[in-house]
Design a protein around this motif. Structure first.
Motif, mmCIF file in Angstrom:
data_model
loop_
_atom_site.group_PDB
_atom_site.id
_atom_site.type_symbol
_atom_site.label_atom_id
_atom_site.label_comp_id
_atom_site.label_asym_id
_atom_site.label_seq_id
_atom_site.Cartn_x
_atom_site.Cartn_y
_atom_site.Cartn_z
ATOM 1 N N GLN A 86 -0.075 -2.775 -4.167
ATOM 2 C CA GLN A 86 -1.125 -1.847 -3.623
ATOM 3 C C GLN A 86 -2.238 -2.425 -2.772
ATOM 4 O O GLN A 86 -2.759 -1.643 -2.011
ATOM 5 C CB GLN A 86 -1.707 -1.185 -4.914
ATOM 6 N N TRP A 87 -2.553 -3.600 -2.774
ATOM 7 C CA TRP A 87 -3.656 -4.174 -1.944
ATOM 8 C C TRP A 87 -3.004 -4.638 -0.444
ATOM 9 O O TRP A 87 -1.894 -4.400 -0.175
ATOM 10 C CB TRP A 87 -4.210 -5.311 -2.688
ATOM 11 N N SER A 114 -8.011 -3.959 -2.209
ATOM 12 C CA SER A 114 -7.075 -2.840 -2.644
ATOM 13 C C SER A 114 -7.800 -1.420 -2.043
ATOM 14 O O SER A 114 -8.799 -1.314 -2.769
ATOM 15 C CB SER A 114 -6.664 -2.853 -4.170
ATOM 16 N N GLU A 168 -1.459 -1.849 -9.755
ATOM 17 C CA GLU A 168 -1.526 -2.679 -8.210
ATOM 18 C C GLU A 168 -0.297 -3.508 -7.709
ATOM 19 O O GLU A 168 -0.483 -4.142 -6.734
ATOM 20 C CB GLU A 168 -2.818 -3.671 -8.600
ATOM 21 N N CYS A 207 0.824 -1.432 0.031
ATOM 22 C CA CYS A 207 0.160 -0.126 -0.057
ATOM 23 C C CYS A 207 0.807 1.174 0.022
ATOM 24 O O CYS A 207 1.369 1.350 -0.893
ATOM 25 C CB CYS A 207 -0.964 -0.080 1.235
#
Length: 253
Positions: A218-219, A178, A203, A112
């Protein structure tokens, strides 16, 4: 051989008028319960941390998510109040740790905010308030719902064929959780895009030519790492890389 130890840089938080160096339980627990490694919480200071002294004592680096955002001045943008909140002490701690960990071949998992820090550390830029851009979904955390509901696994990402992450999770679509307001805009020259959302949002990335495991997502695999197979697999892969690094380091000690 004792369990290897990873570093998790802290956020600066204020509770009841007192400043704390803090790390979210989900990351520390996923490291212990799934990656099977111990953690040191690294204090966040704007100056004074000795990056090599810290990395000398660990076998991996986990850069976590946070409610704060990377300061835009670090990627050549003008900071607006709406881009915050910021945590300059964390920025000053994580970016040198990321760069030096990669130089030394220390395994890295960035999640993240962490993937955004990885991109900025290597010369990339970020897009803010991405939900306001044409054609981009609203990736923000839903408001006024239980935390487990907010972090539920409901969004598809598409993992690139032949990518680093595909070795662990397979290529094609998987479902993830996400949640973010910012995302990678210009990808750093040293990064390869590993996965995207169906709206094109980046992502996942990996570090090109990395000497060891070096992945950013990103999740939030930490949140369901004990029950969701892809989340577990990612943390297990990181843990295995950390153990491999620790074993090699022990042979040269």
């Amino acid at each position: 051989m004792p369990k290897p130890i990873i570093a998790i840089p802290a956020d600066i938080r204020e509770f009841d008028g007192t400043v704390w160096h803090a790390a979210q339980n989900q990351y520390v627990r996923a490291a212990l319960k799934v990656a099977d490694v111990m953690s040191f919480i690294i204090p966040a200071f704007e100056e004074g941390n000795d990056t090599d002294a810290l990395l000398d004592r660990v076998d991996g680096l986990l850069v976590s998510g946070s409610a704060t955002n990377v300061h835009p001045s670090l990627y050549g943008a003008e900071a607006k109040e709406s881009d915050g909140p910021f945590d300059p002490a964390r920025d000053a701690t994580t970016l040198p740790l990321i760069r030096r960990a990669l130089e030394r071949g220390i395994p890295l998992l960035a999640i993240c905010r962490g993937i955004q820090e990885l991109n900025v550390a290597l010369g990339g830029t970020l897009a803010t308030e991405i939900h306001e851009q044409p054609g981009i979904w609203d990736h923000r955390k839903p408001a006024d719902v239980e935390r487990d509901v907010a972090f539920s696994i409901r969004q598809d990402v598409i993992i690139a064929e032949g990518s680093c992450i595909a070795r662990y999770l397979g290529a094609g679509k998987i479902k993830v959780n996400s949640l973010h307001r910012q995302a990678i805009s210009k990808t750093a020259p040293g990064l390869q895009v590993e996965a995207v959302a169906e709206d094109g949002t980046i992502e996942a990335v990996s570090v090109i030519g990395a000497r060891g495991f070096a992945v950013g997502v990103q999740w939030h695999p930490e949140y369901w790492a004990e029950t969701d197979k892809p989340s577990r697999t990612l943390f297990e892969a990181f843990g295995e890389a950390v153990r491999t690094y620790a074993s090699a380091r022990a042979l040269t000690a």
